[in-house]
Design an enzyme around this catalytic site. Structure first.
Site, PDB file in Angstrom:
ATOM      1  CE  LYS A 202       2.769  -2.582   2.822  1.00 25.08           C
ATOM      2  NZ  LYS A 202       2.779  -3.772   3.673  1.00 25.08           N
ATOM      3  NE  ARG A 237      -3.848  -5.525   2.960  1.00 27.42           N
ATOM      4  CZ  ARG A 237      -3.609  -4.218   2.946  1.00 27.42           C
ATOM      5  NH1 ARG A 237      -2.529  -3.745   2.396  1.00 27.42           N
ATOM      6  NH2 ARG A 237      -4.474  -3.379   3.482  1.00 27.42           N
TER       7      ARG A 237
HETATM    8  N1  HH2 Z   1      -0.037  -3.800   4.802  1.00 28.18           N
HETATM    9  C1  HH2 Z   1      -0.833  -2.761   5.098  1.00 28.18           C
HETATM   10  C2  HH2 Z   1      -2.078  -2.976   5.723  1.00 28.18           C
HETATM   11  N2  HH2 Z   1      -2.510  -4.223   5.998  1.00 28.18           N
HETATM   12  N3  HH2 Z   1      -2.165  -6.553   5.966  1.00 28.18           N
HETATM   13  C3  HH2 Z   1      -1.383  -7.599   5.693  1.00 28.18           C
HETATM   14  N4  HH2 Z   1      -1.796  -8.850   5.976  1.00 28.18           N
HETATM   15  N5  HH2 Z   1      -0.147  -7.451   5.092  1.00 28.18           N
HETATM   16  C4  HH2 Z   1       0.355  -6.225   4.784  1.00 28.18           C
HETATM   17  O1  HH2 Z   1       1.499  -6.131   4.278  1.00 28.18           O
HETATM   18  C5  HH2 Z   1      -0.452  -5.071   5.077  1.00 28.18           C
HETATM   19  C6  HH2 Z   1      -1.729  -5.288   5.687  1.00 28.18           C
HETATM   20  C7  HH2 Z   1      -0.396  -1.365   4.794  1.00 28.18           C
HETATM   21  O2  HH2 Z   1      -0.835  -0.957   3.555  1.00 28.18           O
HETATM   22  P1  HH2 Z   1      -2.179  -0.130   3.219  1.00 28.18           P
HETATM   23  O3  HH2 Z   1      -3.404  -0.809   3.738  1.00 28.18           O
HETATM   24  O4  HH2 Z   1      -2.178   0.093   1.758  1.00 28.18           O
HETATM   25  O5  HH2 Z   1      -2.008   1.273   3.913  1.00 28.18           O
HETATM   26  P2  HH2 Z   1      -2.455   1.851   5.324  1.00 28.18           P
HETATM   27  O6  HH2 Z   1      -1.916   0.969   6.388  1.00 28.18           O
HETATM   28  O7  HH2 Z   1      -1.841   3.227   5.361  1.00 28.18           O
HETATM   29  O8  HH2 Z   1      -3.949   1.882   5.380  1.00 28.18           O
END
Ligand code: HH2
Length: 264
Positions: A202, A237
């Site tokens: 992030k 995660r």
């Molecule tokens: N962050 C993201 C998505 N889901 N779920 C939880 N529980 N905690 C988090 O910090 C979290 C999450 C965002 O990251 P990512 O899935 O890599 O990207 P995107 O939202 O662009 O799909």
């Protein structure tokens, strides 16, 4: 928890999988690398992302959840804010609902109660489209703790057993750099349930290391994971499962007692 985004637009791995088979293969690879959970998401939540209709989210994720459930015993989680999507994913083999909205859908807690699925309740201020527009808090740790406690109670009132629930401070979701830092430094103050933390690749990491490209943030993300593993995080995660697992093994070995040497 390995991240498997079957979206065209996720901030780090969007558009990486051209087919459900490719996504399933990536999920199985993360299990081989050491992931205990695979978090399948069909809707990006990056700052500025626009919502995806439930039927499109299902079309993206269900073949992947089914494919993984048929081929691994690892726990599959579904990253969704919609109760209808969560219900369908659990029927397809998911065992955890990862709700980044922290139960905004009034039916979500009932789905967890009825199915017995694990439930991640995350704090988000606002919605992804606007959440990073000047987020303000008094004491961010107190406010996030109060929100998570209230949403845990909402789940319990709907029939969820507290042992089903994991809480998450929502790093980067309506928070500035110092808000994120304060939350990461105070996980034990955030509630009486195990904590899940998602900081992998992030902008919080990029701000520290100077890496503008999310894919160049692995070392910083692994360092954060190692630190968090000894400061209150139960589930991490992550995108980079192999590197993270190796770092966590080193931390666990160094922490283990029984070698006769006292800690300095
Ligand atoms: N962050 C993201 C998505 N889901 N779920 C939880 N529980 N905690 C988090 O910090 C979290 C999450 C965002 O990251 P990512 O899935 O890599 O990207 P995107 O939202 O662009 O799909």
């Amino acid at each position: 928890m390995g991240i498997l985004n079957v979206t065209p637009d996720s901030f780090s791995d969007g558009g990486s999988y051209a087919s459900a088979e490719a996504a399933v293969a990536r999920g199985l690879h993360m299990v081989e690398e050491g992931a205990d959970l695979i978090d399948v998401g069909g809707e990006s939540s990056r700052p500025g992302a626009v919502p995806v209709p439930a039927d499109e989210e299902c079309r993206r994720i269900l073949p992947v959840v089914e494919g993984l459930a048929a081929r691994t015993k690892a726990c599959i989680s579904v990253d969704t804010c919609k109760a209808a999507v969560a219900r369908a994913a659990v029927a397809a083999g998911a065992r955890v609902i990862n709700d980044i909205s922290g139960l905004e859908d009034p039916e979500m807690a009932a789905v967890a109660a009825a199915t017995g699925a694990g439930l991640v309740i995350m704090h988000m201020r606002g919605v992804p489209a606007t959440m990073q527009t000047d987020p303000c808090y008094g004491d961010v740790v107190d406010e996030v703790a109060a929100f998570l406690g209230a949403r845990l109670q909402r789940a319990v009132r709907a029939g969820v057993d507290p042992v089903q629930v994991v809480l998450d401070p929502g790093i980067g979701f309506g928070k500035g750099f110092e808000h994120n830092r304060a939350l990461l430094r105070n996980l034990p103050r955030l509630g009486g349930r195990p904590m899940l933390v998602g900081v992998s690749r992030k902008s919080f990491i990029g701000r520290i290391t100077g890496a503008a490209d999310p894919r160049a943030r692995t070392a910083g993300s692994v360092a954060a994971a190692a630190w968090l593993s000894v400061h209150g995080a139960a589930i991490l995660r992550v995108h980079d499962v192999k590197d993270t697992c190796e770092a966590l093994r080193v931390v666990a070995t160094l922490r283990a007692e029984g070698d006769g040497y006292a800690m300095a």
